[in-house]
Write a protein that holds these residues in place. Sequence first.
Motif, PDB file in Angstrom:
ATOM      1  N   LEU A 192      28.493  40.894  43.558  1.00  0.00           N
ATOM      2  CA  LEU A 192      30.012  41.408  43.404  1.00  0.00           C
ATOM      3  C   LEU A 192      30.152  42.256  44.449  1.00  0.00           C
ATOM      4  CD1 LEU A 192      30.582  41.253  39.597  1.00  0.00           C
ATOM      5  CD2 LEU A 192      31.041  39.626  41.225  1.00  0.00           C
ATOM      6  N   ILE A 195      31.637  44.192  47.665  1.00  0.00           N
ATOM      7  CA  ILE A 195      32.209  43.677  48.699  1.00  0.00           C
ATOM      8  C   ILE A 195      31.990  44.879  49.845  1.00  0.00           C
ATOM      9  CG2 ILE A 195      33.865  42.091  47.663  1.00  0.00           C
ATOM     10  CD1 ILE A 195      35.906  44.500  47.843  1.00  0.00           C
ATOM     11  N   CYS A 229      33.096  47.833  50.050  1.00  0.00           N
ATOM     12  CA  CYS A 229      34.411  48.602  50.666  1.00  0.00           C
ATOM     13  C   CYS A 229      34.007  50.131  50.448  1.00  0.00           C
ATOM     14  CB  CYS A 229      35.522  48.329  49.431  1.00  0.00           C
ATOM     15  SG  CYS A 229      35.290  49.007  47.849  1.00  0.00           S
ATOM     16  N   ALA A 241      35.802  53.721  40.030  1.00  0.00           N
ATOM     17  CA  ALA A 241      36.501  53.428  41.341  1.00  0.00           C
ATOM     18  C   ALA A 241      36.252  51.998  41.871  1.00  0.00           C
ATOM     19  CB  ALA A 241      36.295  54.383  42.653  1.00  0.00           C
ATOM     20  N   CYS A 242      35.244  51.339  41.411  1.00  0.00           N
ATOM     21  CA  CYS A 242      34.809  50.155  42.066  1.00  0.00           C
ATOM     22  C   CYS A 242      35.919  49.108  41.743  1.00  0.00           C
ATOM     23  CB  CYS A 242      33.595  49.560  41.397  1.00  0.00           C
ATOM     24  SG  CYS A 242      33.005  47.929  42.129  1.00  0.00           S
ATOM     25  N   PRO A 243      36.578  48.375  42.740  1.00  0.00           N
ATOM     26  CA  PRO A 243      37.612  47.541  42.409  1.00  0.00           C
ATOM     27  C   PRO A 243      37.220  46.251  41.892  1.00  0.00           C
ATOM     28  CG  PRO A 243      37.355  47.934  44.971  1.00  0.00           C
ATOM     29  CD  PRO A 243      36.469  48.931  44.146  1.00  0.00           C
ATOM     30  N   THR A 244      35.886  45.700  42.217  1.00  0.00           N
ATOM     31  CA  THR A 244      35.548  44.474  41.569  1.00  0.00           C
ATOM     32  C   THR A 244      34.576  44.720  40.432  1.00  0.00           C
ATOM     33  OG1 THR A 244      33.730  44.429  43.027  1.00  0.00           O
ATOM     34  CG2 THR A 244      35.587  43.323  44.066  1.00  0.00           C
ATOM     35  N   GLU A 245      34.698  45.816  40.149  1.00  0.00           N
ATOM     36  CA  GLU A 245      33.734  46.188  38.856  1.00  0.00           C
ATOM     37  C   GLU A 245      32.317  45.506  38.972  1.00  0.00           C
ATOM     38  OE1 GLU A 245      35.766  45.223  35.068  1.00  0.00           O
ATOM     39  OE2 GLU A 245      37.689  46.208  35.706  1.00  0.00           O
ATOM     40  N   ALA A 246      31.975  45.602  40.170  1.00  0.00           N
ATOM     41  CA  ALA A 246      30.449  45.425  40.534  1.00  0.00           C
ATOM     42  C   ALA A 246      29.546  46.341  39.722  1.00  0.00           C
ATOM     43  CB  ALA A 246      30.215  45.283  41.989  1.00  0.00           C
TER      44      ALA A 246
END
Lengths: 1092, 322
Positions: free
Chosen positions: B48, B50, B52, B196-201
Amino acid sequence: MIHPDPCRQKRPFFTFGTMVLFLFMGIGFAFGLSRLLLGLGAVTNLSDRSPWGIWIAVDVACGVALAAGGFTTAALVDIFGRKRYHSLLRPALLTAFLGYLWVAISLLFDLGRYWNIWRPVFHWQGNSVLFEVGMCVTFYLMVLSVELSPAILEGLRDRMDKGEWGAAILRWIERPLKMAYDAVRAILPLFICAGVVLSFMHQSSLGTLMLIASTKLSTLWQTPILPLLFLLSAIMVGFPMVILESIYASASLDRKPEMEVLGPLASRIPWFIGLYGLVKIADLIVRHNQLNFLSHPGSTVALVIEIVAGVLVPFILLQVPTVRQSRNWLLFSVLLVIFGVMLNRINVFLIGYHPAYMVKPYFPSVGEIALTVAIICSIVICYRFFVIYFPILPADGTNPEAGPDALRTASHPTLSPLLTWIFRGIAAAFLLFFVLLYAFVHKQAMTQSLKAYRDVQVVKARATFPAGNAATHEFRPAGYRNYYVLNSELLNSRSGYFEPVRFSHRTHDVNTGGDCSVCHHRVASDKNDRVGEDIKEMHLNIDVRLGGACSSCHDMTEKAPTACAQCHGLPNEADNPARIGLKGAYHRQCIGCHAAQPQGANAPTACNSCHHPLTPDHSKLVTLPSTASTRQVTERCLACHENVGQEILKTAHWNWKGMSPDITGHEHSVNVGLNNTVDNYYISMGSNIAQFSKFHIGSEVLGTNHEYSDPADIDCLVCHDSTGGHTRGGPAGGSLQVSVTNQTEMVGMLVGRPNRANCGGCHFYTGGGPNFEHGDLEPSLTKPGAELDVHMGMVDMRCQDCHQISRHQVAGLSFAAPALEGRVACEDCHGSTPHGITGFLSRHLDDHVRTLSCEACHIPQFAREYPTLMATDFSQAGKDLPASTNALGMPLYDRKFGVLAWGENVVPVYRWFDGTREIRMVGDKIQPTETVSLNAPLGERRNPLARIYPFKIHTAMLPYDAERKTLVAPRLWDGYWKDYDWTNAIVTGMKEMGLPFSGKVGFIKTEMYSALHHTVPPARQALGCTDCHAVEAVRCQRCHQKAEGMDQPTHTRMVYPETTNRMDFKALGYQDDPALIGGRFYMRLGRGRPPQ
Amino acid sequence: MHINRRNFLKLAAVVTGAAGASSTGAATQNFGTEPVASHVGCLVDTTLCIGCRQCEIACSTRNKLPKSDPPLADRTVYRKERRPTDTAFTVVNEYSGKPSPDQPKVKQTYAKVQCMHCLTPSCVSACIVGAMTKAGDGAVVYNPEICLGCRYCQVACPFEIPAYEFSEPLKPRVRKCEFCTDHTQGTGANPACAAACPTEALVFGKRSDLITLARDRIQKRPDRYLGRIYGEKEMGGTSWLYLVGRPTAELGLLDLPDKVPSHLTEAIQHGIFRYGAIPMVFYGLLGCIMWYNKRKEENGMQDKSEDLISKMTGGAPKGRAP
């Protein structure tokens, strides 16, 4: 047998050799000082991959191993009673003491926080091998001091007896000294045994040390019996060190080597070599499956050398009596043993240490080598000092100092038995006290360390996500919002650097074709249900096939899709750990879907595309004098934003010309620009260019030969001032009047992304006044109402949200300015089936998208608040007609321009436009009998690329060269408007342009198009069906025969009844109303009759 | 010095008593042999991520570290494989190739590197003064106040995580991820990166829950994940767990055994030194040998001196029965 007593050596301390040693010490300690002042990184080659270097491997590990002579000799002489080697005992103890002392000193250089070196005394970590090593070494150093103190005290006694330097001071403390001496002699046996035990402990623990790095230590040395091997090798090297030190001391102090003790001592060494060699080779054999000789060839070679040169060869050599009796051969053999042990320590700590991420193998730096050499030299220097000033070495014939001393040869103590036992008791109590102290302090230290980390609180963040604004729509559920402003407190609490994210629900739901379940993938049964049921599965269970708009079956006002935030909240919640949080849901859904779109789709995946960064507060970053000129301001901007200057020099806003691939005949040109085109408002900008300087983004006055090449000429604040206080006027007196209110404050605090007022400062005033030229760019768009323009009023979009800017190049095709830097289309956001869930008409409306542009229906009128100039008759200019005004207060006649006509709420004309157009430039040949179209759109019905667009047409009477039949460029300011003579004005103007003029002036009718894209009213004010089509054409039953009773008034609404004949179908190339007779490409009505 | 049997026995008694008392401090509690129920962890789903690098920014901000030198938009940082340094507690590395078989269009895989907060940390066992400790919630935390800067923790760590401030002359510290434990507030693990992780990886929670979640994901998506949770057993188990869709060796994750090295070193240490028994026995043995040899010497010397005296006097030795 009588053995010679130890005595002081009568030799000079300072010799040439000593000086050399001091030199090396100086160099090395200079590096050491640099380490203390500048840090380890400045002096060593240590790194995160190689944290331990030669200061640990050699100075500490080898240092401790090679100091083993102390305990081995003490055991031999005092425990096993081999008094024949008594003369070697004190030198061995001295060597050991100095070795350990300098180990401690070299640690002071290697440790990062050397001033904390006392901490292990009070902070115990009983599992740590290094702790045990440290404590043992410290204790052993104390023990060694006690073991050596008789020699020290005897030396002081000698000094006192012989009345040498310092004797007077010593006599003051004569009695305490004697007491100390006696006490030490009394407790010595305790400490000798303690010394041996302690040595066994730490020599072996040094071996355990590297076993913790089991994944990094080479298999060649990694064995659970490594501590035993280290212990045995330490014992093995003890006597060789003693022999080495004795031979070296003899050589440097000019004494005879004591071969009569060294030889027999050497005969004991092969036993220890044999034992060590046996255990080591047995270990290698037992572990042979684990050994990997090929992975690190260097390590294999080192191991072979270590065994062959360090074990096998000396084992053989030392069994030969001649070797043992020859000073040189003996020295060579013991050096081999010592070398072997040193190599073994270096192998275990450095060469065999293979961290997986190591990029560059470690090699000591000059500073590290220098300090190590300095430490060794220090040991030698100290040794020399001690043997000269204290009785360490035995007397020999060359030393007349020897003589019996009452103190030394006494075989009975001068203390009474009671006192002896008191001292012993004190010593034992001292040991006990330390043990108890450690136990107590340790417990306390541990408790304190733990206390800081015991209390655990998990911080829970609560987030709320308020929905944005926007009205509800018919056919949509009550909770539906067209447009969301996602302003998360959580996001803002972490960084206030970003604008809220704007999400247009509408553009997304049309892209899914009305299928809500693409995003709203589960449906909750009630408002407390946070798990729900998958929509596809649910429909499968009731045997309903999905695909298409939800509204095609459901009444969406009743069946609202479940909101994202109803289920998705914080991540990792207890009731359903697999459900991701709202943030993850948004990002995975958005970025995931966007990433899967085809190339060229307007689907952003970069962080900044949704999270627009706010402009930082420049008042903290920039200081300018309050009298700074525009140029100085720009130079200050460019000081940080270095590349922007060159970027802007390539843009159309700067050059006023550029690529024009959409203009027929000029597809490959880059020179068509405002300088050389003709327009209806000022006829030619090229011949009056200076007067338009205030509309340029530079701060210099433009001229015919103006160089557009100096970045400092750019006026950054034209676009980036967000106060509205930056105004430009003139030119006057040769320069532009750029005025600002509070310039520094403005630059400081309110520099920002351009807003509508920035763009509109020029673009709302083209043609000579507010909305004169465009018709759809009204000054009220800086703060429009929702009814004036939905994008700018209701949703507060900025110009650049559609006219995307990349490297300061602005997208958008202008009919007035020829340069093209990218196209803007409504479909970029709204897609090509934008009518989505408008209801039952959506398909019919979407059918129009092939033929009609969005603007055609959605911009039914222009100039809704500010009147626009519709006609200018320059042929009437210069006359003295009355300057009357119309009902709106606009002048109907102006001496400079002629007769003027205005319009408000004007209905546009509709033309086919396929994306290409014509242009007329100064000097172009024209047909005087026809109306000249200066910038006509091209297109026709049968061109599938063409669509119908709304336009404003401004008609004018322009002067032209009647003889040559070309368009001309008259000079207006300081030209026609001075003497109202067209001929003179045109002569001046054409001469400036470098074009010929016959001298004969005529007037010709021209028309100039302005495309309409702005001032889009809300959708319910868009055109209705019968605004264009005939009423009888728009009845459902014409096609849907069974639809009687379903005709709704909304299906045939006419929104602008006051406008008749809005759409001239025949002019557009249709035979008649296409709703009556057939569509654009079809011979039949619609697409055929529906099935019976 | 005069050692006779009586004296020696008194001596031995006193010293053995001292040794016995030393046992109180010898053994300290060894944290983390079994995961405690309240231990937290973090699950990294590499399929998951990305790349970033918001986690890096959040970590630097929370821990007041300097901002990373190339800005986020500059993807050239990914050209080299990076390691955590003294100014960056966590880094993300890029590896070419799709993260999992069911993501054919994705061209790169990303993996985050940081302290693994092992269940049985080698650094905690190694630290001479106990500056590295395992907090109650499982985070491995560092106390610079008592640290000596010996860097044994760097040698011990199998993941090669602790970084040292070699450039600091006076107060260099060991730097590594501490799970955002706030020492001043006394609050526990609360990682900024996971928040902070936007994709909740990155998923933060109780380690036991994360294992369940990870197994659940593996079971539900066998086409996406390899059936192995990296960190479940490596080096005895770590708090940071990784879900991968391709072999871990391709993502810069070391192939490590399940064996815990500190178990061996501690076994040796405690085996030899528990209660100070073996050293004291050895001490006693040496004492005995010394006493025996002393006796022999005295007797020998007595014999020899009597020989000498008899030689010098030429008569029968006195004071000794024939």
